[in-house]
Write a protein that holds these residues in place. Structure first.
Motif, PDB file in Angstrom:
ATOM      1  N   GLU A  60       0.836  -1.207   0.000  1.00 30.33           N
ATOM      2  CA  GLU A  60       0.000   0.000   0.000  1.00 30.33           C
ATOM      3  C   GLU A  60       0.869   1.255   0.000  1.00 30.33           C
ATOM      4  OE1 GLU A  60      -3.006   0.080   3.012  1.00 30.33           O
ATOM      5  OE2 GLU A  60      -3.880   1.899   2.155  1.00 30.33           O
ATOM      6  N   ARG A  61       1.955   1.192   0.820  1.00 35.32           N
ATOM      7  CA  ARG A  61       2.872   2.334   0.884  1.00 35.32           C
ATOM      8  C   ARG A  61       3.472   2.611  -0.488  1.00 35.32           C
ATOM      9  NH1 ARG A  61       4.949   0.802   5.775  1.00 35.32           N
ATOM     10  NH2 ARG A  61       6.685  -0.276   4.791  1.00 35.32           N
ATOM     11  N   GLU A  62       3.884   1.531  -1.161  1.00 35.31           N
ATOM     12  CA  GLU A  62       4.481   1.688  -2.487  1.00 35.31           C
ATOM     13  C   GLU A  62       3.488   2.300  -3.473  1.00 35.31           C
ATOM     14  OE1 GLU A  62       6.098  -2.139  -3.424  1.00 35.31           O
ATOM     15  OE2 GLU A  62       7.774  -1.801  -2.052  1.00 35.31           O
ATOM     16  N   LYS A  63       2.224   1.853  -3.331  1.00 34.03           N
ATOM     17  CA  LYS A  63       1.165   2.364  -4.212  1.00 34.03           C
ATOM     18  C   LYS A  63       0.980   3.875  -3.986  1.00 34.03           C
ATOM     19  CE  LYS A  63      -3.546   1.249  -4.885  1.00 34.03           C
ATOM     20  NZ  LYS A  63      -4.656   0.508  -4.294  1.00 34.03           N
ATOM     21  N   ILE A  93      -4.449  16.175  -0.599  1.00 33.63           N
ATOM     22  CA  ILE A  93      -3.879  15.510   0.588  1.00 33.63           C
ATOM     23  C   ILE A  93      -4.837  15.628   1.779  1.00 33.63           C
ATOM     24  CG2 ILE A  93      -1.951  15.503   2.255  1.00 33.63           C
ATOM     25  CD1 ILE A  93      -0.131  16.463  -0.034  1.00 33.63           C
ATOM     26  N   LYS A  94      -5.480  16.804   1.887  1.00 30.88           N
ATOM     27  CA  LYS A  94      -6.430  17.024   2.989  1.00 30.88           C
ATOM     28  C   LYS A  94      -7.489  15.928   3.041  1.00 30.88           C
ATOM     29  CE  LYS A  94      -6.893  21.928   3.905  1.00 30.88           C
ATOM     30  NZ  LYS A  94      -7.741  23.081   3.621  1.00 30.88           N
ATOM     31  N   LYS A  95      -7.897  15.486   1.819  1.00 30.46           N
ATOM     32  CA  LYS A  95      -8.972  14.489   1.746  1.00 30.46           C
ATOM     33  C   LYS A  95      -8.527  13.112   2.221  1.00 30.46           C
ATOM     34  CE  LYS A  95     -11.312  16.810  -1.990  1.00 30.46           C
ATOM     35  NZ  LYS A  95     -11.281  16.952  -3.439  1.00 30.46           N
ATOM     36  N   VAL A  96      -7.225  12.831   2.138  1.00 26.19           N
ATOM     37  CA  VAL A  96      -6.774  11.478   2.510  1.00 26.19           C
ATOM     38  C   VAL A  96      -5.965  11.465   3.812  1.00 26.19           C
ATOM     39  CG1 VAL A  96      -6.749  10.549   0.172  1.00 26.19           C
ATOM     40  CG2 VAL A  96      -4.717  11.703   1.047  1.00 26.19           C
ATOM     41  N   LYS A  97      -5.760  12.646   4.390  1.00 23.81           N
ATOM     42  CA  LYS A  97      -4.826  12.714   5.526  1.00 23.81           C
ATOM     43  C   LYS A  97      -5.311  11.966   6.771  1.00 23.81           C
ATOM     44  CE  LYS A  97      -6.026  17.057   7.805  1.00 23.81           C
ATOM     45  NZ  LYS A  97      -7.310  17.469   7.301  1.00 23.81           N
ATOM     46  N   HIS A  98      -6.620  11.669   6.838  1.00 26.51           N
ATOM     47  CA  HIS A  98      -7.115  10.924   7.989  1.00 26.51           C
ATOM     48  C   HIS A  98      -6.700   9.449   7.941  1.00 26.51           C
ATOM     49  CE1 HIS A  98     -10.121  10.434   4.849  1.00 26.51           C
ATOM     50  NE2 HIS A  98     -10.388   9.266   5.410  1.00 26.51           N
ATOM     51  N   LYS A  99      -6.279   8.985   6.742  1.00 26.84           N
ATOM     52  CA  LYS A  99      -5.813   7.597   6.622  1.00 26.84           C
ATOM     53  C   LYS A  99      -4.341   7.550   7.017  1.00 26.84           C
ATOM     54  CE  LYS A  99      -8.830   6.640   2.740  1.00 26.84           C
ATOM     55  NZ  LYS A  99      -8.857   6.525   1.280  1.00 26.84           N
ATOM     56  N   LYS A 100      -4.042   6.754   8.039  1.00 27.74           N
ATOM     57  CA  LYS A 100      -2.697   6.756   8.622  1.00 27.74           C
ATOM     58  C   LYS A 100      -1.597   6.449   7.598  1.00 27.74           C
ATOM     59  CE  LYS A 100      -0.234   5.126  12.622  1.00 27.74           C
ATOM     60  NZ  LYS A 100      -0.098   4.100  13.614  1.00 27.74           N
ATOM     61  N   CYS A 101      -1.848   5.421   6.772  1.00 27.55           N
ATOM     62  CA  CYS A 101      -0.820   5.005   5.817  1.00 27.55           C
ATOM     63  C   CYS A 101      -0.535   6.118   4.806  1.00 27.55           C
ATOM     64  CB  CYS A 101      -1.255   3.733   5.111  1.00 27.55           C
ATOM     65  SG  CYS A 101       0.071   2.956   4.220  1.00 27.55           S
ATOM     66  N   HIS A 102      -1.605   6.763   4.314  1.00 22.42           N
ATOM     67  CA  HIS A 102      -1.458   7.870   3.370  1.00 22.42           C
ATOM     68  C   HIS A 102      -0.668   9.000   4.012  1.00 22.42           C
ATOM     69  CE1 HIS A 102      -4.470   5.826   0.987  1.00 22.42           C
ATOM     70  NE2 HIS A 102      -4.303   6.726   0.020  1.00 22.42           N
ATOM     71  N   ARG A 103      -1.131   9.353   5.227  1.00 20.30           N
ATOM     72  CA  ARG A 103      -0.518  10.495   5.920  1.00 20.30           C
ATOM     73  C   ARG A 103       0.983  10.255   6.149  1.00 20.30           C
ATOM     74  NH1 ARG A 103      -3.776  10.403  10.188  1.00 20.30           N
ATOM     75  NH2 ARG A 103      -2.340   9.419  11.631  1.00 20.30           N
ATOM     76  N   ASN A 104       1.318   9.068   6.683  1.00 21.53           N
ATOM     77  CA  ASN A 104       2.724   8.788   6.995  1.00 21.53           C
ATOM     78  C   ASN A 104       3.601   8.760   5.741  1.00 21.53           C
ATOM     79  OD1 ASN A 104       2.186   8.695   9.661  1.00 21.53           O
ATOM     80  ND2 ASN A 104       2.077   6.471   9.802  1.00 21.53           N
ATOM     81  N   THR A 105       3.073   8.163   4.671  1.00 22.59           N
ATOM     82  CA  THR A 105       3.868   8.073   3.441  1.00 22.59           C
ATOM     83  C   THR A 105       4.103   9.465   2.849  1.00 22.59           C
ATOM     84  OG1 THR A 105       2.727   5.986   3.055  1.00 22.59           O
ATOM     85  CG2 THR A 105       4.076   6.809   1.267  1.00 22.59           C
TER      86      THR A 105
ATOM     87  N   ASP B  13      17.639   7.975  -2.166  1.00 22.68           N
ATOM     88  CA  ASP B  13      16.320   8.507  -1.799  1.00 22.68           C
ATOM     89  C   ASP B  13      15.487   8.639  -3.078  1.00 22.68           C
ATOM     90  OD1 ASP B  13      14.111   9.855  -0.956  1.00 22.68           O
ATOM     91  OD2 ASP B  13      15.149  11.695  -0.401  1.00 22.68           O
ATOM     92  N   SER B  14      14.454   7.800  -3.165  1.00 21.26           N
ATOM     93  CA  SER B  14      13.704   7.730  -4.430  1.00 21.26           C
ATOM     94  C   SER B  14      13.037   9.058  -4.793  1.00 21.26           C
ATOM     95  CB  SER B  14      12.673   6.614  -4.373  1.00 21.26           C
ATOM     96  OG  SER B  14      11.759   6.845  -3.335  1.00 21.26           O
ATOM     97  N   SER B  15      12.615   9.828  -3.787  1.00 14.78           N
ATOM     98  CA  SER B  15      11.942  11.099  -4.090  1.00 14.78           C
ATOM     99  C   SER B  15      12.929  12.090  -4.704  1.00 14.78           C
ATOM    100  CB  SER B  15      11.341  11.707  -2.831  1.00 14.78           C
ATOM    101  OG  SER B  15      10.483  10.802  -2.215  1.00 14.78           O
ATOM    102  N   LEU B  16      14.110  12.188  -4.094  1.00 13.15           N
ATOM    103  CA  LEU B  16      15.117  13.122  -4.612  1.00 13.15           C
ATOM    104  C   LEU B  16      15.583  12.673  -5.993  1.00 13.15           C
ATOM    105  CD1 LEU B  16      16.831  15.612  -4.074  1.00 13.15           C
ATOM    106  CD2 LEU B  16      18.544  14.143  -3.038  1.00 13.15           C
ATOM    107  N   GLN B  17      15.710  11.341  -6.142  1.00 18.17           N
ATOM    108  CA  GLN B  17      16.115  10.782  -7.433  1.00 18.17           C
ATOM    109  C   GLN B  17      15.125  11.198  -8.529  1.00 18.17           C
ATOM    110  OE1 GLN B  17      15.451   6.617  -8.848  1.00 18.17           O
ATOM    111  NE2 GLN B  17      17.338   6.302  -7.705  1.00 18.17           N
ATOM    112  N   LEU B  18      13.834  11.073  -8.206  1.00 18.49           N
ATOM    113  CA  LEU B  18      12.785  11.417  -9.172  1.00 18.49           C
ATOM    114  C   LEU B  18      12.796  12.915  -9.486  1.00 18.49           C
ATOM    115  CD1 LEU B  18      10.537   9.602 -10.424  1.00 18.49           C
ATOM    116  CD2 LEU B  18       8.972  10.637  -8.807  1.00 18.49           C
TER     117      LEU B  18
END
Lengths: 345, 121
Positions: A60-63, A93-105, B13-18
């Motif tokens: 999910e993080r990668e996605k 971002i505001k719309k998804v920030k309540h989802k922990k995984c989205h926010r942290n990534t 760092d993939s973000s900086l790379q991009l």
């Protein structure tokens, strides 16, 4: 089906009756085996579940990374259209920030990029951070009971130059007994206020450990022209860890005008301070340190320290003290031979 | 029509790379990216770039090892190093073994572009 159930019932009955007829020791062994088996199965299930959960979270993080990385980059490096991009992205971002995984990534992308960039692009990242209200989540972390979450919040806010928004919580946090938390706060202040934030060192009585020293030095390197008003106090402090920190600063910022204090540290009671002071003397080739080094050499009994001191004397002024150095070197060599002979025998 | 100049960017760092890829492509360069030293060396061998931009801290081979390996193969492609604050000694070592320029993080991306352009002229 009924026949099968009846068969199982029969087997269980047989086991139960046999179990009751066994001695206590055998019963205990059987119970232990059954308990072990169930614990093993449960642990296995937990591990499998945890692994699957982690794999899923990673996917999910990668996605999320694939979606938001290019969006953030296009927004901050958008040139004239950057402001529009930032506004659109922040709302997204505001719309998804309540989802922990989205926010942290998203937070990790913004903070990592901010560490590497300065100027307009860094400012744009700060804008995204504030406009998307991710800063509110960092502030929330300061109220958390766990000190490690608090530290996370301090780091995020300090990195994004939002330290002023912390002011409400700072007084309370400074009363904490957790030294790690206090250091993180001091680091954040150092980033925000420069050398002035190092005033705490003046009265610091605990061990300013190597790791914290490195972190402070790294932060100092990021500051433009920091000043060290109280470095004299640090070089003469009774706290050896503060002496070491001060010597690091002297070495990195070439504060050669502090040579008298550096020379005095050759007499320090702490071995590490003496060693570091000699290193600094050699780095700046402070010839005035010769008498201090000579006296330290003559009054020292430690073979290895004597070697170090003699080598320093040799580096500083070999021409004028050639005879003395050669004689002493011979003495030390002989001492070393005696030592090795004693050990071997 | 002149051929596009090729750049290999080695950054973990993939973000900086991009971001670097995005900015250099905008400026009309052909960009190839690697997240570790080993992949960077493979790209350098296969793409024969005109410029290499490499971070110092990277997995497998760090930036210094990458520079060392490139120069030991008699490859004189210019190299710009990206370092973190407090890595001055590493930067000196990098210069000693053959790096051409360096930028300390946090850096201004336009400055990197200007330095790259100047080297590629």
């Amino acid at each position: 089906m009924e026949a099968f159930l009846g068969h199982i019932k029969e087997v269980l009955n047989f086991v139960y009756h046999n179990f009751l007829n066994e001695t206590l020791v055998v019963q205990v062994v059987w119970v232990s085996i059954v308990l072990f088996f169930f614990t093993f199965i449960i642990s296995l299930l937990v591990v499998v579940y945890y692994k699957r959960h982690r794999k899923k979270a990673k996917k999910e993080r990668e996605k999320i990374l694939k979606i938001y990385q290019p969006l953030i980059i296009k927004a901050i490096a958008g040139g004239d259209k950057a402001l529009d991009h930032i506004n659109v992205l922040s709302n997204q971002i505001k719309k998804v920030k309540h989802k922990k995984c989205h926010r942290n990534t998203i937070l990790s992308i913004i903070i990592k990029l901010h560490r590497s960039l300065s100027d307009d692009l860094a400012n744009n990242l700060e804008q995204i951070y504030i406009l998307s209200e991710l800063n509110k989540y960092s502030l929330k972390k300061l109220k958390n009971k766990s000190w490690n979450i608090k530290i996370e919040g301090i780091r995020e806010l300090s990195q994004m130059n939002c330290i002023q928004s912390m002011s409400k919580h700072i007084v309370k946090m400074f009363t904490s007994k957790k030294e790690v938390l206090l250091f993180e706060l001091r680091l954040a202040f150092l980033k925000n206020r420069g050398g002035e934030a190092l005033n705490f060192v003046n009265n610091y009585k605990n061990d300013f450990n190597e790791w914290h020293q490195i972190e402070f030095m790294e932060m100092l390197f990021n500051l433009k022209g920091p000043t060290f008003e109280y470095i004299d106090n640090w070089l003469t402090s009774q706290n050896a860890s503060i002496n070491l920190f001060a010597l690091k600063i002297v070495k990195s910022y070439s504060l050669i005008d502090k040579k008298n204090q550096i020379i005095n540290l050759v007499k320090s009671k702490n071995f590490k301070v003496r060693r570091e002071a000699i290193r600094v003397i050699l780095k700046f080739k402070i010839k005035d340190a010769y008498p201090a080094l000579l006296s330290a050499y003559e009054f020292n009994d430690n073979y290895f320290e004597k070697r170090r001191l003699l080598s320093a004397l040799k580096t500083l002024d070999f021409e004028n003290f050639e005879n003395y150095i050669l004689v002493e070197q011979q003495k030390l060599n002989q001492q070393f031979r005696y030592k090795t002979i004693t050990i071997k025998s | 029509m002149s051929e596009k100049k090729k750049i290999v960017i080695a950054e973990d760092d993939s973000s900086l790379q991009l971001l670097l890829k995005f900015r250099f492509e905008e400026e009309g360069y052909d960009v190839f990216t690697a997240s570790d030293g080993e992949r960077a060396l493979e790209l350098i061998d296969s793409k024969l770039p005109d410029l290499i931009i490499s971070d110092i801290m990277m997995p497998i081979y760090n930036g210094l090892e990458v520079v060392n390996k490139i120069r030991s193969r008699n490859n004189n492609t210019p190299i710009i190093m990206l370092s973190n604050a407090g890595q001055e000694e590493m930067v000196l070592k990098a210069f000693h073994i053959g790096a051409d320029d360096f930028l300390s993080k946090p850096f201004i991306i336009n400055e990197l572009l200007i330095r790259a352009k100047r080297i590629l002229k």
